[in-house]
Design a protein around this motif. Structure first.
Motif, PDB file in Angstrom:
ATOM      1  N   GLY A  38       0.828  -1.202   0.000  1.00 13.50           N
ATOM      2  CA  GLY A  38       0.000   0.000   0.000  1.00 13.50           C
ATOM      3  C   GLY A  38       0.857   1.245   0.000  1.00 13.50           C
ATOM      4  O   GLY A  38       0.699   2.122   0.830  1.00 13.50           O
ATOM      5  N   GLN A  95      -1.458   5.520  -8.645  1.00 11.53           N
ATOM      6  CA  GLN A  95      -2.355   4.389  -8.803  1.00 11.53           C
ATOM      7  C   GLN A  95      -1.964   3.613 -10.052  1.00 11.53           C
ATOM      8  O   GLN A  95      -1.209   4.113 -10.889  1.00 11.53           O
ATOM      9  CB  GLN A  95      -3.798   4.884  -8.878  1.00 11.53           C
ATOM     10  N   ASN A 124      -2.279  10.360  -8.063  1.00 10.20           N
ATOM     11  CA  ASN A 124      -3.645  10.247  -7.554  1.00 10.20           C
ATOM     12  C   ASN A 124      -4.563  11.283  -8.177  1.00 10.20           C
ATOM     13  O   ASN A 124      -5.711  10.983  -8.506  1.00 10.20           O
ATOM     14  CB  ASN A 124      -3.657  10.383  -6.029  1.00 10.20           C
ATOM     15  N   GLY A 136     -11.866  -0.472 -13.794  1.00 10.27           N
ATOM     16  CA  GLY A 136     -12.254  -0.203 -12.431  1.00 10.27           C
ATOM     17  C   GLY A 136     -12.587  -1.423 -11.657  1.00 10.27           C
ATOM     18  O   GLY A 136     -12.299  -2.497 -12.093  1.00 10.27           O
ATOM     19  N   PRO A 137     -13.098  -1.293 -10.504  1.00 15.61           N
ATOM     20  CA  PRO A 137     -13.013  -0.133  -9.639  1.00 15.61           C
ATOM     21  C   PRO A 137     -11.600  -0.012  -9.067  1.00 15.61           C
ATOM     22  O   PRO A 137     -10.834  -0.980  -9.078  1.00 15.61           O
ATOM     23  CB  PRO A 137     -14.023  -0.424  -8.533  1.00 15.61           C
ATOM     24  N   MET A 138     -11.264   1.157  -8.568  1.00 12.83           N
ATOM     25  CA  MET A 138      -9.952   1.369  -7.980  1.00 12.83           C
ATOM     26  C   MET A 138      -9.979   0.793  -6.566  1.00 12.83           C
ATOM     27  O   MET A 138     -10.780   1.218  -5.741  1.00 12.83           O
ATOM     28  CB  MET A 138      -9.626   2.861  -7.955  1.00 12.83           C
ATOM     29  N   GLN A 139      -9.148  -0.197  -6.312  1.00 14.17           N
ATOM     30  CA  GLN A 139      -9.074  -0.837  -4.992  1.00 14.17           C
ATOM     31  C   GLN A 139      -7.611  -0.937  -4.591  1.00 14.17           C
ATOM     32  O   GLN A 139      -6.804  -1.486  -5.339  1.00 14.17           O
ATOM     33  CB  GLN A 139      -9.701  -2.223  -5.025  1.00 14.17           C
ATOM     34  N   ALA A 140      -7.295  -0.394  -3.410  1.00 10.92           N
ATOM     35  CA  ALA A 140      -5.914  -0.424  -2.910  1.00 10.92           C
ATOM     36  C   ALA A 140      -4.956   0.147  -3.960  1.00 10.92           C
ATOM     37  O   ALA A 140      -3.902  -0.413  -4.226  1.00 10.92           O
ATOM     38  CB  ALA A 140      -5.515  -1.832  -2.500  1.00 10.92           C
ATOM     39  N   ASP A 141      -5.363   1.246  -4.570  1.00  7.12           N
ATOM     40  CA  ASP A 141      -4.556   1.965  -5.562  1.00  7.12           C
ATOM     41  C   ASP A 141      -4.285   1.176  -6.837  1.00  7.12           C
ATOM     42  O   ASP A 141      -3.332   1.445  -7.555  1.00  7.12           O
ATOM     43  CB  ASP A 141      -3.237   2.458  -4.952  1.00  7.12           C
ATOM     44  N   GLU A 142      -5.125   0.198  -7.133  1.00  4.93           N
ATOM     45  CA  GLU A 142      -5.002  -0.583  -8.357  1.00  4.93           C
ATOM     46  C   GLU A 142      -6.382  -0.834  -8.944  1.00  4.93           C
ATOM     47  O   GLU A 142      -7.357  -0.980  -8.210  1.00  4.93           O
ATOM     48  CB  GLU A 142      -4.373  -1.951  -8.083  1.00  4.93           C
ATOM     49  N   CYS A 143      -6.443  -0.868 -10.264  1.00  2.00           N
ATOM     50  CA  CYS A 143      -7.666  -1.334 -10.903  1.00  2.00           C
ATOM     51  C   CYS A 143      -7.295  -2.184 -12.102  1.00  2.00           C
ATOM     52  O   CYS A 143      -6.273  -1.973 -12.743  1.00  2.00           O
ATOM     53  CB  CYS A 143      -8.592  -0.178 -11.284  1.00  2.00           C
ATOM     54  N   GLN A 144      -8.124  -3.139 -12.351  1.00  2.83           N
ATOM     55  CA  GLN A 144      -7.955  -4.014 -13.499  1.00  2.83           C
ATOM     56  C   GLN A 144      -8.807  -3.493 -14.648  1.00  2.83           C
ATOM     57  O   GLN A 144      -9.902  -2.974 -14.432  1.00  2.83           O
ATOM     58  CB  GLN A 144      -8.374  -5.442 -13.159  1.00  2.83           C
TER      59      GLN A 144
END
Length: 159
Positions: free
Chosen positions: A8, A20, A34, A58-66
């Motif tokens: 993180g 991100q 960010n 998306g969605p953005m989770q823990a500064d990552e998105c697929q």
């Protein structure tokens, strides 16, 4: 990047992550700040609503998105078709940067975009036409200008 990213990523003062990640599988396509990411994701929401399609981002989770490449391809193709039909100069100007950024991501994901859909005619079924009318440019010139903008922007979109 793995330890800081997996943990993180924090700045030197113990604050939140500074960037991100937009990934397809384990490959990072873009690693914006960010602020840039927040603005981009807001625009993703706007264009999903405008097109009536999910983006695959998306969605953005823990500064990552697929990014789902199949859904994203449909979104990119629809976005290009929408932009092609829009001859309103203000709408074109407002959308230009977003469309270029999306094209960078599509290229990095190995997605071949559909510049001219089947059955496309020269007027392209124009909508949101500017009054007074803007000068009409050829389809080839429009596509070339957008591709050039996308290549220029790619230099600033670190992966």
């Amino acid at each position: 990047m793995s330890c800081a990213r997996d943990a993180g990523q924090h700045d030197q003062h113990g604050g939140a992550a500074l960037s991100q990640y937009y990934d397809v599988g384990d490959r990072t396509l873009w690693n914006p700040s960010n602020g840039a990411s927040r603005l981009f994701m807001s625009q993703v929401s706007v264009y999903q609503a405008e097109l009536g399609l999910p983006s695959g981002i998306g969605p953005m989770q823990a500064d990552e998105c697929q990014i789902d490449p199949l859904v994203f391809k449909e979104f990119v193709d629809a976005l290009l078709a929408w932009r092609r039909r829009t001859s309103h100069e203000v709408m074109a100007a407002l959308s230009e940067g977003f469309v270029a950024a999306v094209l960078v991501l599509a290229e990095r994901a190995g997605i071949e975009v559909n510049w001219l859909p089947a059955g496309f005619t020269e007027d392209g079924g124009l909508k949101d036409v500017q009054a007074p009318a803007a000068p009409v440019s050829s389809e080839g010139a429009w596509a070339a200008a957008l591709q050039c903008k996308s290549r220029e922007l790619a230099r600033f979109m670190t992966a």
